[in-house]
Scaffold this motif. Structure first.
Motif, PDB file in Angstrom:
ATOM      1  N   LYS A  11      -4.812   0.832   1.115  1.00 24.44           N
ATOM      2  CA  LYS A  11      -5.783   0.090   2.275  1.00 24.44           C
ATOM      3  C   LYS A  11      -6.757   1.327   2.344  1.00 24.44           C
ATOM      4  CE  LYS A  11      -3.955  -2.261   5.381  1.00 24.44           C
ATOM      5  NZ  LYS A  11      -3.371  -2.768   6.602  1.00 24.44           N
ATOM      6  N   VAL A  12      -7.894   0.829   2.381  1.00 27.43           N
ATOM      7  CA  VAL A  12      -9.040   1.616   2.718  1.00 27.43           C
ATOM      8  C   VAL A  12      -9.690   1.254   3.975  1.00 27.43           C
ATOM      9  CG1 VAL A  12     -11.138   2.661   1.875  1.00 27.43           C
ATOM     10  CG2 VAL A  12      -9.648   2.078   0.077  1.00 27.43           C
ATOM     11  N   ALA A  13      -9.757   2.236   4.969  1.00 21.90           N
ATOM     12  CA  ALA A  13     -10.473   1.964   6.290  1.00 21.90           C
ATOM     13  C   ALA A  13     -11.633   2.865   6.474  1.00 21.90           C
ATOM     14  CB  ALA A  13      -9.447   1.779   7.097  1.00 21.90           C
ATOM     15  N   GLY A  14     -12.743   2.582   7.111  1.00 25.34           N
ATOM     16  CA  GLY A  14     -13.634   3.711   7.472  1.00 25.34           C
ATOM     17  C   GLY A  14     -14.806   3.216   6.894  1.00 25.34           C
ATOM     18  N   ALA A  15     -15.938   4.118   7.074  1.00 23.83           N
ATOM     19  CA  ALA A  15     -17.349   3.796   6.611  1.00 23.83           C
ATOM     20  C   ALA A  15     -18.156   5.085   6.503  1.00 23.83           C
ATOM     21  CB  ALA A  15     -18.073   2.776   7.453  1.00 23.83           C
ATOM     22  N   GLY A  16     -19.377   5.042   5.684  1.00 24.31           N
ATOM     23  CA  GLY A  16     -20.080   6.002   6.018  1.00 24.31           C
ATOM     24  C   GLY A  16     -19.821   7.351   5.258  1.00 24.31           C
ATOM     25  N   GLY A  17     -18.876   7.350   4.215  1.00 29.59           N
ATOM     26  CA  GLY A  17     -18.538   8.409   3.635  1.00 29.59           C
ATOM     27  C   GLY A  17     -17.055   9.224   4.315  1.00 29.59           C
ATOM     28  N   ALA A  18     -16.271   8.522   5.337  1.00 27.61           N
ATOM     29  CA  ALA A  18     -15.181   9.252   5.820  1.00 27.61           C
ATOM     30  C   ALA A  18     -14.379   7.946   5.794  1.00 27.61           C
ATOM     31  CB  ALA A  18     -15.499   9.462   6.951  1.00 27.61           C
ATOM     32  N   TYR A  19     -12.961   8.055   5.034  1.00 26.48           N
ATOM     33  CA  TYR A  19     -12.100   6.928   5.023  1.00 26.48           C
ATOM     34  C   TYR A  19     -10.756   7.336   5.491  1.00 26.48           C
ATOM     35  CZ  TYR A  19     -16.126   5.428   2.556  1.00 26.48           C
ATOM     36  OH  TYR A  19     -17.636   5.005   2.320  1.00 26.48           O
ATOM     37  N   ASP A  20      -9.985   6.442   5.721  1.00 25.33           N
ATOM     38  CA  ASP A  20      -8.675   6.612   5.839  1.00 25.33           C
ATOM     39  C   ASP A  20      -7.867   5.912   4.495  1.00 25.33           C
ATOM     40  OD1 ASP A  20      -8.341   8.121   8.403  1.00 25.33           O
ATOM     41  OD2 ASP A  20      -8.648   6.687   9.441  1.00 25.33           O
ATOM     42  N   ILE A  21      -7.263   6.632   3.811  1.00 31.82           N
ATOM     43  CA  ILE A  21      -6.548   6.014   2.713  1.00 31.82           C
ATOM     44  C   ILE A  21      -4.944   5.725   2.930  1.00 31.82           C
ATOM     45  CG2 ILE A  21      -6.505   6.210   0.285  1.00 31.82           C
ATOM     46  CD1 ILE A  21      -9.201   6.127   1.093  1.00 31.82           C
ATOM     47  N   THR A  22      -4.806   4.584   2.943  1.00 33.52           N
ATOM     48  CA  THR A  22      -3.025   4.302   2.962  1.00 33.52           C
ATOM     49  C   THR A  22      -2.656   3.992   1.915  1.00 33.52           C
ATOM     50  OG1 THR A  22      -3.507   3.903   5.567  1.00 33.52           O
ATOM     51  CG2 THR A  22      -1.396   3.075   4.598  1.00 33.52           C
ATOM     52  N   VAL A  23      -1.501   4.469   1.394  1.00 36.90           N
ATOM     53  CA  VAL A  23      -0.987   4.094   0.174  1.00 36.90           C
ATOM     54  C   VAL A  23       0.438   3.850   0.585  1.00 36.90           C
ATOM     55  CG1 VAL A  23      -0.056   5.173  -1.954  1.00 36.90           C
ATOM     56  CG2 VAL A  23      -2.395   5.822  -1.130  1.00 36.90           C
ATOM     57  N   GLN A  24       1.065   2.544   0.332  1.00 35.03           N
ATOM     58  CA  GLN A  24       2.135   2.324   0.357  1.00 35.03           C
ATOM     59  C   GLN A  24       2.647   2.078  -0.882  1.00 35.03           C
ATOM     60  OE1 GLN A  24       4.253   0.559   3.060  1.00 35.03           O
ATOM     61  NE2 GLN A  24       5.644   0.315   1.616  1.00 35.03           N
ATOM     62  N   ASN A  25       3.936   2.731  -1.394  1.00 36.79           N
ATOM     63  CA  ASN A  25       4.425   2.904  -2.317  1.00 36.79           C
ATOM     64  C   ASN A  25       6.065   2.375  -1.963  1.00 36.79           C
ATOM     65  OD1 ASN A  25       5.825   5.364  -1.645  1.00 36.79           O
ATOM     66  ND2 ASN A  25       4.567   6.551  -2.823  1.00 36.79           N
ATOM     67  N   LEU A  26       6.933   2.590  -2.944  1.00 38.68           N
ATOM     68  CA  LEU A  26       8.377   2.251  -2.883  1.00 38.68           C
ATOM     69  C   LEU A  26       8.980   3.141  -1.620  1.00 38.68           C
ATOM     70  CD1 LEU A  26       9.342   1.649  -6.501  1.00 38.68           C
ATOM     71  CD2 LEU A  26       8.699   0.010  -4.753  1.00 38.68           C
ATOM     72  N   ASP A  27       8.464   4.452  -1.339  1.00 35.83           N
ATOM     73  CA  ASP A  27       8.922   5.200  -0.365  1.00 35.83           C
ATOM     74  C   ASP A  27       8.467   4.829   1.021  1.00 35.83           C
ATOM     75  OD1 ASP A  27      10.337   6.648  -2.193  1.00 35.83           O
ATOM     76  OD2 ASP A  27       8.785   7.966  -2.911  1.00 35.83           O
ATOM     77  N   GLY A  28       7.435   3.951   1.309  1.00 38.35           N
ATOM     78  CA  GLY A  28       6.690   3.602   2.291  1.00 38.35           C
ATOM     79  C   GLY A  28       5.447   3.945   2.304  1.00 38.35           C
ATOM     80  N   PRO A  29       4.600   3.977   3.466  1.00 35.83           N
ATOM     81  CA  PRO A  29       3.253   4.211   3.639  1.00 35.83           C
ATOM     82  C   PRO A  29       3.208   5.491   4.228  1.00 35.83           C
ATOM     83  CG  PRO A  29       3.953   2.773   5.454  1.00 35.83           C
ATOM     84  CD  PRO A  29       5.058   3.003   4.751  1.00 35.83           C
ATOM     85  N   ARG A  30       2.010   6.091   3.480  1.00 38.10           N
ATOM     86  CA  ARG A  30       1.351   7.493   3.865  1.00 38.10           C
ATOM     87  C   ARG A  30      -0.392   7.326   3.942  1.00 38.10           C
ATOM     88  NH1 ARG A  30       3.409  11.560  -0.092  1.00 38.10           N
ATOM     89  NH2 ARG A  30       2.496  12.972   1.262  1.00 38.10           N
ATOM     90  N   THR A  31      -0.512   7.932   4.949  1.00 35.61           N
ATOM     91  CA  THR A  31      -2.071   8.034   5.094  1.00 35.61           C
ATOM     92  C   THR A  31      -2.990   9.218   4.841  1.00 35.61           C
ATOM     93  OG1 THR A  31      -2.018   5.962   6.767  1.00 35.61           O
ATOM     94  CG2 THR A  31      -3.889   7.188   6.795  1.00 35.61           C
ATOM     95  N   PHE A  32      -4.033   9.300   4.361  1.00 37.38           N
ATOM     96  CA  PHE A  32      -4.560  10.411   4.171  1.00 37.38           C
ATOM     97  C   PHE A  32      -6.241  10.564   4.400  1.00 37.38           C
ATOM     98  CE2 PHE A  32      -1.237   9.248   0.855  1.00 37.38           C
ATOM     99  CZ  PHE A  32      -0.594  10.533   0.944  1.00 37.38           C
ATOM    100  N   LYS A  33      -6.853  11.482   4.767  1.00 40.71           N
ATOM    101  CA  LYS A  33      -8.155  11.437   5.057  1.00 40.71           C
ATOM    102  C   LYS A  33      -8.942  11.434   3.703  1.00 40.71           C
ATOM    103  CE  LYS A  33      -8.135  11.308   9.365  1.00 40.71           C
ATOM    104  NZ  LYS A  33      -8.362  10.190  10.096  1.00 40.71           N
ATOM    105  N   GLY A  34     -10.040  10.772   3.329  1.00 42.53           N
ATOM    106  CA  GLY A  34     -10.780  10.666   2.213  1.00 42.53           C
ATOM    107  C   GLY A  34     -12.253  10.933   2.499  1.00 42.53           C
ATOM    108  N   THR A  35     -13.117  11.318   1.506  1.00 39.10           N
ATOM    109  CA  THR A  35     -14.524  11.566   1.490  1.00 39.10           C
ATOM    110  C   THR A  35     -14.884  11.113   0.617  1.00 39.10           C
ATOM    111  OG1 THR A  35     -14.021  13.595   2.808  1.00 39.10           O
ATOM    112  CG2 THR A  35     -16.209  13.482   1.899  1.00 39.10           C
ATOM    113  N   ALA A  36     -16.222  10.419   0.607  1.00 35.40           N
ATOM    114  CA  ALA A  36     -17.054   9.857  -0.467  1.00 35.40           C
ATOM    115  C   ALA A  36     -17.511  11.055  -1.068  1.00 35.40           C
ATOM    116  CB  ALA A  36     -18.085   8.993   0.042  1.00 35.40           C
ATOM    117  N   ALA A  37     -17.339  10.884  -2.266  1.00 33.46           N
ATOM    118  CA  ALA A  37     -18.255  11.954  -3.444  1.00 33.46           C
ATOM    119  C   ALA A  37     -18.804  11.483  -4.441  1.00 33.46           C
ATOM    120  CB  ALA A  37     -17.002  12.870  -3.870  1.00 33.46           C
ATOM    121  N   GLY A  38     -19.914  10.918  -4.271  1.00 28.83           N
ATOM    122  CA  GLY A  38     -20.598  10.127  -5.434  1.00 28.83           C
ATOM    123  C   GLY A  38     -20.109   8.673  -5.649  1.00 28.83           C
ATOM    124  N   ASP A  39     -19.467   8.309  -6.727  1.00 28.82           N
ATOM    125  CA  ASP A  39     -18.888   7.032  -7.215  1.00 28.82           C
ATOM    126  C   ASP A  39     -17.384   6.864  -6.963  1.00 28.82           C
ATOM    127  OD1 ASP A  39     -18.151   8.705  -9.126  1.00 28.82           O
ATOM    128  OD2 ASP A  39     -18.718   7.399 -10.542  1.00 28.82           O
TER     129      ASP A  39
END
Length: 134
Positions: free
Chosen positions: A62-90
């Motif tokens: 799940k990608v949330a946010g805008a303008g180059g700053a994002y919360d990236i939530t990854v749900q795998n078999l161990d459960g969800p985890r959220t990370f701070k992401g930053t746009a870098a070009g493409d």
């Protein structure tokens, strides 16, 4: 040349020299060009990735946010985890467990996952970790 003519020529030459020495107003500088309004910054390509992307066996990204700053939530078999992401070009960069990860747009084949190989609109972290929109 007669004296009168010589005198007239001298007077004209002197007048020309004196005219060149007169104080003249400084040339008026043109007004500064109106600065063009700053163009709005283009939204990072990653703004189009906001939403949920599905992986196999109930996993998702799940990608949330805008303008180059994002919360990236990854749900795998161990459960969800959220990370701070930053746009870098493409792509989006984020750190997970001390490792710099890159989230980029791909097709299903590039995810390296046979379950997603027929998909066209996907995001891939690395080969074997990808998510697609249905």
């Amino acid at each position: 040349m007669n004296t009168t003519h010589a005198f007239s020529t001298l007077c004209l030459a002197l007048a020309a020299v004196l005219a060149g020495c007169q104080d003249r107003p400084a040339p008026v500088a043109p007004p500064p060009a109106a600065s063009a309004p700053e163009a709005p910054k283009a939204s990072p390509v990653a703004d189009r990735w906001v939403g949920t992307w599905n992986g196999p066996e109930g996993t998702f990204l799940k990608v949330a946010g805008a303008g180059g700053a994002y919360d990236i939530t990854v749900q795998n078999l161990d459960g969800p985890r959220t990370f701070k992401g930053t746009a870098a070009g493409d792509h989006i960069e984020f750190e997970r467990d001390g490792t710099k990860e890159t989230l980029r747009a791909t097709g299903g084949v590039e995810t390296g996952m046979k379950w997603l190989s027929e998909k066209k609109d996907c995001l891939t972290v690395r080969s074997g970790e990808g998510y697609c929109r249905d």
